[in-house]
Design a protein around this motif. Structure first.
Motif, PDB file in Angstrom:
ATOM      1  N   VAL A  83      -0.972  60.600  15.205  1.00 56.20           N
ATOM      2  CA  VAL A  83       0.156  60.428  16.120  1.00 56.20           C
ATOM      3  C   VAL A  83      -0.330  59.909  17.475  1.00 56.20           C
ATOM      4  CG1 VAL A  83       1.991  61.633  17.357  1.00 56.20           C
ATOM      5  CG2 VAL A  83       1.574  62.152  14.944  1.00 56.20           C
ATOM      6  N   SER A  84      -1.498  60.360  17.883  1.00 58.64           N
ATOM      7  CA  SER A  84      -2.058  59.945  19.175  1.00 58.64           C
ATOM      8  C   SER A  84      -2.488  58.478  19.197  1.00 58.64           C
ATOM      9  CB  SER A  84      -3.256  60.825  19.538  1.00 58.64           C
ATOM     10  OG  SER A  84      -4.242  60.766  18.528  1.00 58.64           O
ATOM     11  N   ASP A  85      -2.480  57.807  18.049  1.00 62.13           N
ATOM     12  CA  ASP A  85      -2.779  56.369  18.013  1.00 62.13           C
ATOM     13  C   ASP A  85      -1.582  55.529  18.454  1.00 62.13           C
ATOM     14  OD1 ASP A  85      -4.693  56.757  14.952  1.00 62.13           O
ATOM     15  OD2 ASP A  85      -5.385  56.758  17.037  1.00 62.13           O
ATOM     16  N   SER A  86      -0.429  56.140  18.602  1.00 57.19           N
ATOM     17  CA  SER A  86       0.763  55.413  19.021  1.00 57.19           C
ATOM     18  C   SER A  86       0.543  54.821  20.402  1.00 57.19           C
ATOM     19  CB  SER A  86       1.974  56.347  19.046  1.00 57.19           C
ATOM     20  OG  SER A  86       2.239  56.871  17.756  1.00 57.19           O
ATOM     21  N   ALA A  87       0.628  53.509  20.494  1.00 60.95           N
ATOM     22  CA  ALA A  87       0.335  52.804  21.739  1.00 60.95           C
ATOM     23  C   ALA A  87       0.602  51.328  21.516  1.00 60.95           C
ATOM     24  CB  ALA A  87      -1.119  53.031  22.158  1.00 60.95           C
ATOM     25  N   LEU A  88       0.283  50.539  22.549  1.00 50.75           N
ATOM     26  CA  LEU A  88       0.409  49.081  22.488  1.00 50.75           C
ATOM     27  C   LEU A  88      -0.990  48.502  22.279  1.00 50.75           C
ATOM     28  CD1 LEU A  88       2.485  46.794  22.847  1.00 50.75           C
ATOM     29  CD2 LEU A  88       2.073  46.909  25.311  1.00 50.75           C
ATOM     30  N   TYR A  89      -1.116  47.623  21.308  1.00 48.26           N
ATOM     31  CA  TYR A  89      -2.415  47.070  20.953  1.00 48.26           C
ATOM     32  C   TYR A  89      -2.434  45.569  21.219  1.00 48.26           C
ATOM     33  CZ  TYR A  89      -3.533  51.522  18.873  1.00 48.26           C
ATOM     34  OH  TYR A  89      -3.795  52.864  18.703  1.00 48.26           O
ATOM     35  N   PHE A  90      -3.525  45.140  21.855  1.00 49.72           N
ATOM     36  CA  PHE A  90      -3.677  43.733  22.199  1.00 49.72           C
ATOM     37  C   PHE A  90      -4.937  43.165  21.562  1.00 49.72           C
ATOM     38  CE2 PHE A  90      -0.420  42.948  25.294  1.00 49.72           C
ATOM     39  CZ  PHE A  90      -0.158  44.185  25.862  1.00 49.72           C
ATOM     40  N   CYS A  91      -4.776  41.982  20.985  1.00 47.01           N
ATOM     41  CA  CYS A  91      -5.894  41.195  20.502  1.00 47.01           C
ATOM     42  C   CYS A  91      -6.180  40.121  21.547  1.00 47.01           C
ATOM     43  CB  CYS A  91      -5.514  40.561  19.168  1.00 47.01           C
ATOM     44  SG  CYS A  91      -6.775  39.552  18.388  1.00 47.01           S
ATOM     45  N   ALA A  92      -7.446  39.768  21.718  1.00 49.14           N
ATOM     46  CA  ALA A  92      -7.809  38.729  22.675  1.00 49.14           C
ATOM     47  C   ALA A  92      -8.929  37.878  22.102  1.00 49.14           C
ATOM     48  CB  ALA A  92      -8.244  39.341  24.005  1.00 49.14           C
ATOM     49  N   VAL A  93      -8.932  36.615  22.505  1.00 49.61           N
ATOM     50  CA  VAL A  93      -9.973  35.692  22.079  1.00 49.61           C
ATOM     51  C   VAL A  93     -10.528  34.962  23.287  1.00 49.61           C
ATOM     52  CG1 VAL A  93      -8.408  33.736  21.677  1.00 49.61           C
ATOM     53  CG2 VAL A  93     -10.561  33.869  20.418  1.00 49.61           C
ATOM     54  N   SER A  94     -11.807  34.657  23.230  1.00 56.41           N
ATOM     55  CA  SER A  94     -12.395  33.806  24.259  1.00 56.41           C
ATOM     56  C   SER A  94     -13.471  32.952  23.604  1.00 56.41           C
ATOM     57  CB  SER A  94     -12.992  34.627  25.389  1.00 56.41           C
ATOM     58  OG  SER A  94     -14.178  35.261  24.951  1.00 56.41           O
ATOM     59  N   ASN A  95     -13.950  31.973  24.346  1.00 53.72           N
ATOM     60  CA  ASN A  95     -15.134  31.247  23.906  1.00 53.72           C
ATOM     61  C   ASN A  95     -16.179  31.407  24.991  1.00 53.72           C
ATOM     62  OD1 ASN A  95     -14.043  29.558  25.836  1.00 53.72           O
ATOM     63  ND2 ASN A  95     -13.343  28.041  24.349  1.00 53.72           N
ATOM     64  N   THR A  96     -16.917  30.424  25.306  1.00 54.11           N
ATOM     65  CA  THR A  96     -17.991  30.619  26.267  1.00 54.11           C
ATOM     66  C   THR A  96     -17.514  30.487  27.706  1.00 54.11           C
ATOM     67  OG1 THR A  96     -18.562  28.288  26.003  1.00 54.11           O
ATOM     68  CG2 THR A  96     -19.796  29.875  24.677  1.00 54.11           C
ATOM     69  N   GLY A  97     -16.241  30.297  27.906  1.00 59.15           N
ATOM     70  CA  GLY A  97     -15.708  30.188  29.264  1.00 59.15           C
ATOM     71  C   GLY A  97     -15.498  31.540  29.891  1.00 59.15           C
ATOM     72  N   ASN A  98     -14.769  31.580  30.966  1.00 57.76           N
ATOM     73  CA  ASN A  98     -14.545  32.820  31.704  1.00 57.76           C
ATOM     74  C   ASN A  98     -13.219  33.481  31.381  1.00 57.76           C
ATOM     75  OD1 ASN A  98     -16.901  33.131  33.399  1.00 57.76           O
ATOM     76  ND2 ASN A  98     -16.250  31.248  34.395  1.00 57.76           N
ATOM     77  N   GLN A  99     -12.464  32.908  30.481  1.00 55.22           N
ATOM     78  CA  GLN A  99     -11.119  33.410  30.269  1.00 55.22           C
ATOM     79  C   GLN A  99     -10.940  34.068  28.909  1.00 55.22           C
ATOM     80  OE1 GLN A  99      -7.857  30.875  31.212  1.00 55.22           O
ATOM     81  NE2 GLN A  99      -9.081  29.585  32.544  1.00 55.22           N
ATOM     82  N   PHE A 100     -10.138  35.131  28.951  1.00 53.09           N
ATOM     83  CA  PHE A 100      -9.628  35.731  27.736  1.00 53.09           C
ATOM     84  C   PHE A 100      -8.206  35.235  27.523  1.00 53.09           C
ATOM     85  CE2 PHE A 100     -12.005  39.948  26.849  1.00 53.09           C
ATOM     86  CZ  PHE A 100     -13.214  39.357  27.107  1.00 53.09           C
ATOM     87  N   TYR A 101      -7.836  35.095  26.239  1.00 56.08           N
ATOM     88  CA  TYR A 101      -6.463  34.755  25.889  1.00 56.08           C
ATOM     89  C   TYR A 101      -5.916  35.917  25.060  1.00 56.08           C
ATOM     90  CZ  TYR A 101      -7.878  30.204  27.512  1.00 56.08           C
ATOM     91  OH  TYR A 101      -8.350  29.176  28.291  1.00 56.08           O
ATOM     92  N   PHE A 102      -4.913  36.559  25.615  1.00 59.50           N
ATOM     93  CA  PHE A 102      -4.375  37.760  24.982  1.00 59.50           C
ATOM     94  C   PHE A 102      -3.151  37.428  24.136  1.00 59.50           C
ATOM     95  CE2 PHE A 102      -6.620  41.385  26.703  1.00 59.50           C
ATOM     96  CZ  PHE A 102      -7.281  40.845  27.786  1.00 59.50           C
ATOM     97  N   GLY A 103      -2.984  38.187  23.043  1.00 56.83           N
ATOM     98  CA  GLY A 103      -1.740  38.144  22.300  1.00 56.83           C
ATOM     99  C   GLY A 103      -0.648  38.875  23.058  1.00 56.83           C
ATOM    100  N   THR A 104       0.534  38.849  22.491  1.00 56.15           N
ATOM    101  CA  THR A 104       1.689  39.460  23.157  1.00 56.15           C
ATOM    102  C   THR A 104       1.799  40.951  22.893  1.00 56.15           C
ATOM    103  OG1 THR A 104       3.015  38.757  21.283  1.00 56.15           O
ATOM    104  CG2 THR A 104       3.057  37.356  23.237  1.00 56.15           C
TER     105      THR A 104
END
Lengths: 112, 113
Positions: A83-104
Protein backbone atom coordinates in the motif's frame (compact mmCIF):
# COMPACT_ATOMS: atom_id res chain seq x y z
CA UNK A 1 14.83 14.57 -30.16
CA UNK A 2 14.70 12.86 -26.81
CA UNK A 3 11.38 11.88 -25.29
CA UNK A 4 9.74 9.53 -22.84
CA UNK A 5 6.24 8.10 -22.91
CA UNK A 6 4.38 6.70 -19.95
CA UNK A 7 1.28 5.32 -21.64
CA UNK A 8 -0.71 4.71 -18.47
CA UNK A 9 -1.96 7.69 -16.55
CA UNK A 10 -3.18 5.49 -13.70
CA UNK A 11 -2.35 1.96 -12.57
CA UNK A 12 -4.30 0.11 -9.90
CA UNK A 13 -3.05 -3.12 -8.35
CA UNK A 14 -4.07 -5.19 -5.37
CA UNK A 15 -1.70 -5.40 -2.42
CA UNK A 16 0.57 -8.42 -2.76
CA UNK A 17 0.21 -8.63 -6.52
CA UNK A 18 3.04 -7.84 -8.90
CA UNK A 19 3.08 -4.36 -10.38
CA UNK A 20 4.37 -2.94 -13.66
CA UNK A 21 4.63 0.71 -14.64
CA UNK A 22 5.42 1.15 -18.32
CA UNK A 23 7.91 3.46 -19.97
CA UNK A 24 9.10 3.77 -23.56
CA UNK A 25 11.73 6.16 -24.79
CA UNK A 26 13.20 7.78 -27.85
CA UNK A 27 16.76 9.06 -27.79
CA UNK A 28 19.63 9.58 -30.17
CA UNK A 29 22.67 7.66 -29.06
CA UNK A 30 22.91 5.50 -25.98
CA UNK A 31 20.05 6.00 -23.54
CA UNK A 32 20.49 6.59 -19.84
CA UNK A 33 17.25 5.72 -18.09
CA UNK A 34 15.95 6.58 -14.65
CA UNK A 35 12.94 5.95 -12.45
CA UNK A 36 11.78 8.32 -9.72
CA UNK A 37 8.92 8.23 -7.23
CA UNK A 38 7.05 11.23 -5.86
CA UNK A 39 4.84 11.30 -2.81
CA UNK A 40 2.29 14.13 -2.43
CA UNK A 41 3.84 17.56 -2.02
CA UNK A 42 7.35 16.11 -1.97
CA UNK A 43 10.33 16.17 -4.27
CA UNK A 44 11.21 13.26 -6.52
CA UNK A 45 13.11 10.35 -5.01
CA UNK A 46 15.55 8.36 -7.11
CA UNK A 47 14.70 4.65 -7.43
CA UNK A 48 17.09 3.20 -10.01
CA UNK A 49 18.93 3.82 -13.24
CA UNK A 50 20.27 2.02 -16.28
CA UNK A 51 23.51 3.23 -17.82
CA UNK A 52 25.01 0.08 -19.33
CA UNK A 53 25.47 -3.60 -18.56
CA UNK A 54 22.87 -6.00 -17.21
CA UNK A 55 19.43 -5.29 -18.64
CA UNK A 56 17.76 -5.97 -15.28
CA UNK A 57 18.42 -3.18 -12.82
CA UNK A 58 17.59 -3.47 -9.13
CA UNK A 59 16.83 -0.39 -7.09
CA UNK A 60 15.41 0.91 -3.84
CA UNK A 61 12.39 -0.47 -1.96
CA UNK A 62 12.36 -3.75 -3.90
CA UNK A 63 11.81 -2.15 -7.30
CA UNK A 64 13.52 -3.31 -10.45
CA UNK A 65 13.38 -2.34 -14.11
CA UNK A 66 14.16 -4.13 -17.33
CA UNK A 67 15.88 -2.39 -20.21
CA UNK A 68 14.72 -3.67 -23.59
CA UNK A 69 16.63 -2.10 -26.43
CA UNK A 70 14.60 -3.62 -29.25
CA UNK A 71 11.34 -2.39 -27.77
CA UNK A 72 12.88 0.85 -26.47
CA UNK A 73 11.26 0.20 -23.13
CA UNK A 74 12.27 0.47 -19.48
CA UNK A 75 9.35 -0.85 -17.43
CA UNK A 76 9.37 -0.61 -13.65
CA UNK A 77 8.39 -3.72 -11.74
CA UNK A 78 7.94 -5.03 -8.24
CA UNK A 79 7.03 -8.64 -7.38
CA UNK A 80 4.67 -7.82 -4.53
CA UNK A 81 3.03 -4.40 -4.18
CA UNK A 82 2.61 -2.62 -0.86
CA UNK A 83 0.00 0.00 0.00
CA UNK A 84 2.90 2.33 0.77
CA UNK A 85 4.02 2.06 -2.88
CA UNK A 86 1.05 4.23 -3.86
CA UNK A 87 2.59 7.34 -5.40
CA UNK A 88 3.41 9.08 -8.67
CA UNK A 89 6.15 7.45 -10.73
CA UNK A 90 8.28 9.18 -13.33
CA UNK A 91 10.50 7.71 -16.00
CA UNK A 92 13.30 9.86 -17.41
CA UNK A 93 15.82 9.56 -20.20
CA UNK A 94 19.00 11.42 -21.00
CA UNK A 95 22.03 11.05 -23.21
CA UNK A 96 25.41 12.61 -22.72
CA UNK A 97 24.00 16.12 -22.43
CA UNK A 98 22.94 17.95 -19.31
CA UNK A 99 19.22 17.42 -19.61
CA UNK A 100 16.78 14.85 -18.40
CA UNK A 101 13.52 14.30 -20.27
CA UNK A 102 10.74 13.21 -17.98
CA UNK A 103 7.54 11.36 -18.77
CA UNK A 104 4.21 12.73 -17.66
CA UNK A 105 4.05 10.37 -14.72
CA UNK A 106 1.95 7.35 -13.76
CA UNK A 107 -0.16 7.38 -10.63
CA UNK A 108 0.05 4.03 -8.87
CA UNK A 109 -2.64 3.01 -6.40
CA UNK A 110 -2.19 -0.17 -4.40
CA UNK A 111 -5.51 -1.39 -3.09
CA UNK A 112 -5.51 -3.08 0.33
CA UNK B 1 26.44 12.95 2.54
CA UNK B 2 24.80 15.46 0.25
CA UNK B 3 21.63 17.32 1.07
CA UNK B 4 19.58 19.84 -0.86
CA UNK B 5 17.43 22.52 0.71
CA UNK B 6 14.72 24.71 -0.73
CA UNK B 7 12.87 27.58 0.84
CA UNK B 8 10.32 28.66 1.40
CA UNK B 9 8.26 25.46 1.42
CA UNK B 10 5.08 27.30 0.49
CA UNK B 11 4.43 30.79 -0.79
CA UNK B 12 1.32 32.77 -1.67
CA UNK B 13 1.96 35.91 -3.69
CA UNK B 14 -0.22 38.46 -5.46
CA UNK B 15 -0.02 38.94 -9.21
CA UNK B 16 2.64 41.48 -10.10
CA UNK B 17 4.76 40.92 -7.01
CA UNK B 18 8.42 39.82 -7.15
CA UNK B 19 9.64 36.31 -6.43
CA UNK B 20 12.79 34.81 -5.03
CA UNK B 21 13.15 31.08 -4.38
CA UNK B 22 16.38 29.70 -3.02
CA UNK B 23 18.07 26.35 -3.35
CA UNK B 24 21.27 25.28 -1.64
CA UNK B 25 23.25 22.08 -1.77
CA UNK B 26 25.54 20.76 0.95
CA UNK B 27 28.22 18.10 0.85
CA UNK B 28 29.42 18.45 -2.73
CA UNK B 29 31.36 20.88 -4.89
CA UNK B 30 30.63 22.27 -8.35
CA UNK B 31 27.35 20.46 -8.84
CA UNK B 32 25.11 20.88 -11.84
CA UNK B 33 21.96 22.63 -10.64
CA UNK B 34 18.49 22.58 -12.12
CA UNK B 35 15.15 24.34 -11.67
CA UNK B 36 11.98 22.52 -12.70
CA UNK B 37 8.32 23.48 -12.52
CA UNK B 38 5.62 20.90 -12.01
CA UNK B 39 2.13 22.03 -12.91
CA UNK B 40 -1.02 20.23 -11.78
CA UNK B 41 1.03 17.56 -10.00
CA UNK B 42 2.27 15.99 -13.20
CA UNK B 43 4.91 16.56 -15.79
CA UNK B 44 8.14 18.33 -15.02
CA UNK B 45 9.29 21.23 -17.13
CA UNK B 46 12.97 22.11 -17.04
CA UNK B 47 13.30 25.86 -16.57
CA UNK B 48 17.01 26.49 -16.06
CA UNK B 49 20.20 24.60 -15.47
CA UNK B 50 23.67 25.67 -14.43
CA UNK B 51 27.03 23.92 -14.74
CA UNK B 52 28.94 26.55 -12.74
CA UNK B 53 28.88 29.93 -11.01
CA UNK B 54 27.32 32.54 -13.24
CA UNK B 55 26.55 30.00 -15.99
CA UNK B 56 22.82 29.73 -16.62
CA UNK B 57 21.02 28.01 -19.47
CA UNK B 58 17.38 28.81 -20.04
CA UNK B 59 15.18 26.18 -21.56
CA UNK B 60 11.87 27.97 -21.85
CA UNK B 61 11.32 31.69 -22.45
CA UNK B 62 9.17 32.96 -19.64
CA UNK B 63 8.63 35.39 -16.85
CA UNK B 64 11.37 33.87 -14.70
CA UNK B 65 15.13 34.18 -14.35
CA UNK B 66 17.80 32.25 -12.48
CA UNK B 67 21.11 33.10 -10.93
CA UNK B 68 23.94 31.18 -9.33
CA UNK B 69 25.87 33.60 -7.12
CA UNK B 70 27.76 30.86 -5.28
CA UNK B 71 28.86 27.36 -6.14
CA UNK B 72 26.08 25.63 -4.23
CA UNK B 73 23.35 28.28 -4.38
CA UNK B 74 20.73 28.55 -7.10
CA UNK B 75 18.07 31.26 -7.08
CA UNK B 76 14.88 31.50 -9.11
CA UNK B 77 13.44 34.99 -9.49
CA UNK B 78 10.74 37.02 -11.11
CA UNK B 79 10.17 40.77 -11.21
CA UNK B 80 6.41 40.46 -11.67
CA UNK B 81 4.52 37.24 -11.07
CA UNK B 82 1.75 36.04 -13.36
CA UNK B 83 -1.11 33.73 -12.47
CA UNK B 84 0.45 31.12 -14.75
CA UNK B 85 3.56 31.05 -12.57
CA UNK B 86 1.70 29.06 -9.94
CA UNK B 87 3.06 25.56 -9.47
CA UNK B 88 5.42 23.32 -7.61
CA UNK B 89 9.05 24.36 -8.10
CA UNK B 90 11.73 21.75 -7.72
CA UNK B 91 15.47 22.23 -7.51
CA UNK B 92 17.82 19.37 -8.31
CA UNK B 93 21.54 18.72 -8.40
CA UNK B 94 23.84 16.23 -10.08
CA UNK B 95 27.56 15.65 -10.19
CA UNK B 96 27.75 15.86 -13.94
CA UNK B 97 25.74 15.58 -17.10
CA UNK B 98 23.18 13.18 -18.42
CA UNK B 99 24.63 9.97 -17.04
CA UNK B 100 24.54 11.21 -13.48
CA UNK B 101 21.53 10.90 -11.22
CA UNK B 102 19.67 14.09 -10.40
CA UNK B 103 18.70 14.48 -6.76
CA UNK B 104 15.72 16.64 -5.95
CA UNK B 105 14.93 19.02 -3.16
CA UNK B 106 11.63 19.04 -1.24
CA UNK B 107 10.08 21.67 -3.50
CA UNK B 108 8.31 25.02 -3.09
CA UNK B 109 4.57 25.32 -3.62
CA UNK B 110 3.88 28.74 -5.19
CA UNK B 111 0.36 30.08 -5.49
CA UNK B 112 -0.15 33.34 -7.35
CA UNK B 113 -3.49 35.03 -6.64
Amino acid sequence: AQSVAQPEDQVNVAEGNPLTVKCTYSVSGNPYLFWYVQYPNRGLQFLLKYITGDNLVKGSYGFEAEFNKSQTSFHLKKPSALVSDSALYFCAVSNTGNQFYFGTGTSLTVIP
Amino acid sequence: SQTIHQWPATLVQPVGSPLSLECTVEGTSNPNLYWYRQAAGRGLQLLFYSVGIGQISSEVPQNLSASRPQDRQFILSSKKLLLSDSGFYLCAWSLGGGTDTQYFGPGTRLTVL
